[in-house]
Motif scaffolding. Structure first.
Motif, short mmCIF file in Angstrom:
data_model
loop_
_atom_site.label_atom_id
_atom_site.label_comp_id
_atom_site.label_asym_id
_atom_site.label_seq_id
_atom_site.Cartn_x
_atom_site.Cartn_y
_atom_site.Cartn_z
N GLY A 101 1.63 12.57 -4.44
CA GLY A 101 1.14 11.45 -5.25
C GLY A 101 1.25 11.68 -6.75
N THR B 240 0.32 8.19 0.36
CA THR B 240 0.91 9.46 -0.05
C THR B 240 -0.14 10.55 0.12
N PRO C 94 1.03 -3.07 -6.19
CA PRO C 94 0.86 -1.84 -5.41
C PRO C 94 -0.58 -1.33 -5.41
N TYR C 95 -1.01 -0.82 -4.26
CA TYR C 95 -2.28 -0.12 -4.10
C TYR C 95 -1.96 1.30 -3.63
N ARG C 96 -2.78 2.24 -4.00
CA ARG C 96 -2.49 3.63 -3.63
C ARG C 96 -3.59 4.20 -2.74
N ALA D 39 5.15 3.07 -7.83
CA ALA D 39 4.33 1.91 -8.19
C ALA D 39 5.01 1.07 -9.27
N ALA E 223 0.86 -1.19 0.00
CA ALA E 223 0.00 0.00 0.00
C ALA E 223 0.89 1.23 0.00
N ILE E 224 0.80 2.03 -1.04
CA ILE E 224 1.53 3.29 -1.12
C ILE E 224 0.66 4.37 -0.51
N GLU F 65 -4.41 8.00 -1.10
CA GLU F 65 -4.04 9.41 -1.01
C GLU F 65 -4.80 10.08 0.13
N SER G 296 4.09 8.94 -7.24
CA SER G 296 3.50 7.62 -6.96
C SER G 296 3.58 6.68 -8.16
N ASP G 297 3.49 7.21 -9.39
CA ASP G 297 3.64 6.34 -10.56
C ASP G 297 5.02 5.70 -10.60
#
Length: 362
Positions: free
Chosen positions: A49, A44, A67-69, A57, A41-42, A71, A53-54
């Motif tokens: 982000g 941010t 990966p899951y994001r 990921a 889990a990212i 925000e 984040s890209d």
């Protein structure tokens, strides 16, 4: 792997700090070396982000992770229980289990909150610090302090929970707003004032290069700052004594943040104000000279940092100080500089002296 490495030696909780340019691309390799679970889990914020984040990921996916994001809003005012619940919601909605891990991608607020979420989600999952602000890179990402603020005080709710690794990419500082970058310099200056006179003198000579964000100078001060913090944390992981030195400038700084609702000053700016007041108290107690205070204030001002306390009644300052987490039954623990490069910790039972020296009245 790009970057220089520094080990934080804490037995089974030991970890490596990697500092360099372009280290975001090596994050997946780092995580794979730690033998972490497949899902990540990212965590941010809405500012960092879209920028990074890209890249994070992709680095994780290339190394075989999913990966899951998540925000969260950007700002110290969101470092609270409501935002923490948003993180828990995201972790649960993603169906993450105890073999997942968290990546904290952002500044100190993201790192503190993601770390606290990691410490408490399913009673603890691993997490990686990927700090993108100077303040987080030199201070909050190292040492395992995690938590959230409360309306009555800063960082009153939290846990000591060490990351599994810290990955610092100095290139992320290129997108950091000037004010936030300079705010981070307050923490670097702090290390020089109380722990390393040579670092303080280096900052005096390298001020122009650092304001220009020259990579070699940045890497130097980040590595030296992390090494200083690591040496303290290794000897006092849970702030039983020595680690309190890292709170230099923070006692009054936190009071300033609390009284202004966490919205007027950045954390580093508040710490800068607190450092000058601590230096004045040290001079009044003759463990430092007035010339030391002038030198500290001059360096802070060279980096565009505020040094004057905002005006609030003495009673409001006293109440904020007594709610500080460094307050004990025997009094308030207050870090003072001994000259430049040394420190002592005073226990103040009566805040009258502190308030008068700092010019806080009414």
């Amino acid at each position: 792997m790009p970057g220089s490495e520094l080990r934080v030696n804490l037995g089974e909780r030991s970890y490596t700090i990697t500092v360099g340019a372009g280290t975001l691309g090596s994050l997946g390799v780092v995580c794979r070396g730690l033998r972490l679970g497949r899902n990540a889990a990212i965590i941010t914020n809405t500012t960092v982000g879209p920028l990074y984040s890209d890249r994070v990921a992709t680095a994780l996916a290339t190394a075989g992770f999913t990966p899951y994001r998540i925000e969260i809003p950007d700002g110290e005012e969101y470092k609270n229980g409501a935002t923490l619940s948003l993180i828990y919601d995201g972790l649960l909605e993603a169906g993450l289990t105890r073999d997942a891990f968290i990546v904290a991608l952002g500044g100190g607020v993201v790192g503190d909150m993601a770390g606290f979420a990691a410490a408490t989600f399913l009673r603890g999952v691993p997490f990686i610090q990927v700090p993108t602000t100077l303040l987080a890179q030199v201070d909050s990402s190292v040492g395992g302090k995690t938590g959230i603020n409360h309306p009555l005080g800063k960082n009153l709710i939290g846990a000591f929970y060490q990351p599994r690794a810290v990955v610092i990419d100095v290139e992320t500082l290129s997108t950091l707003p000037e004010r936030e970058y300079l705010g981070g310099m307050a923490e670097v200056i702090k290390y020089g004032v109380v722990l390393d006179r040579n670092l303080f003198e280096y900052l005096e000579t390298a001020e122009s290069a650092l304001r220009a964000r020259e990579t070699s100078c940045l890497t130097e001060v980040i590595m030296r700052s992390c090494a200083l913090k690591a040496s303290v944390v290794e000897r006092d992981e849970r702030e039983a004594g020595l680690r309190a030195v890292l709170n230099y400038g923070h006692t009054l700084g936190h009071a300033v943040e609390t009284l202004t609702g966490y919205s007027t000053y950045l954390h580093g700016e508040a710490v800068a104000i607190g450092m000058v007041q601590a230096a004045r108290i040290a001079a009044a107690r003759t463990i430092a000279s007035p010339a030391d205070t002038v030198r500290i204030e001059k360096l802070l001002q060279a980096f565009g940092l505020p040094t004057v306390l905002p005006v609030f009644p003495a009673g409001e300052y006293a109440a904020a100080l007594l709610r500080d987490k460094k307050s004990r039954d025997e009094g308030l623990h207050f870090v003072l500089n001994e000259g430049i490069g040394g420190f002592s910790i005073a226990t103040l039972q009566d805040l009258t002296e502190l308030l008068e020296i700092c010019g806080i009245r009414g």
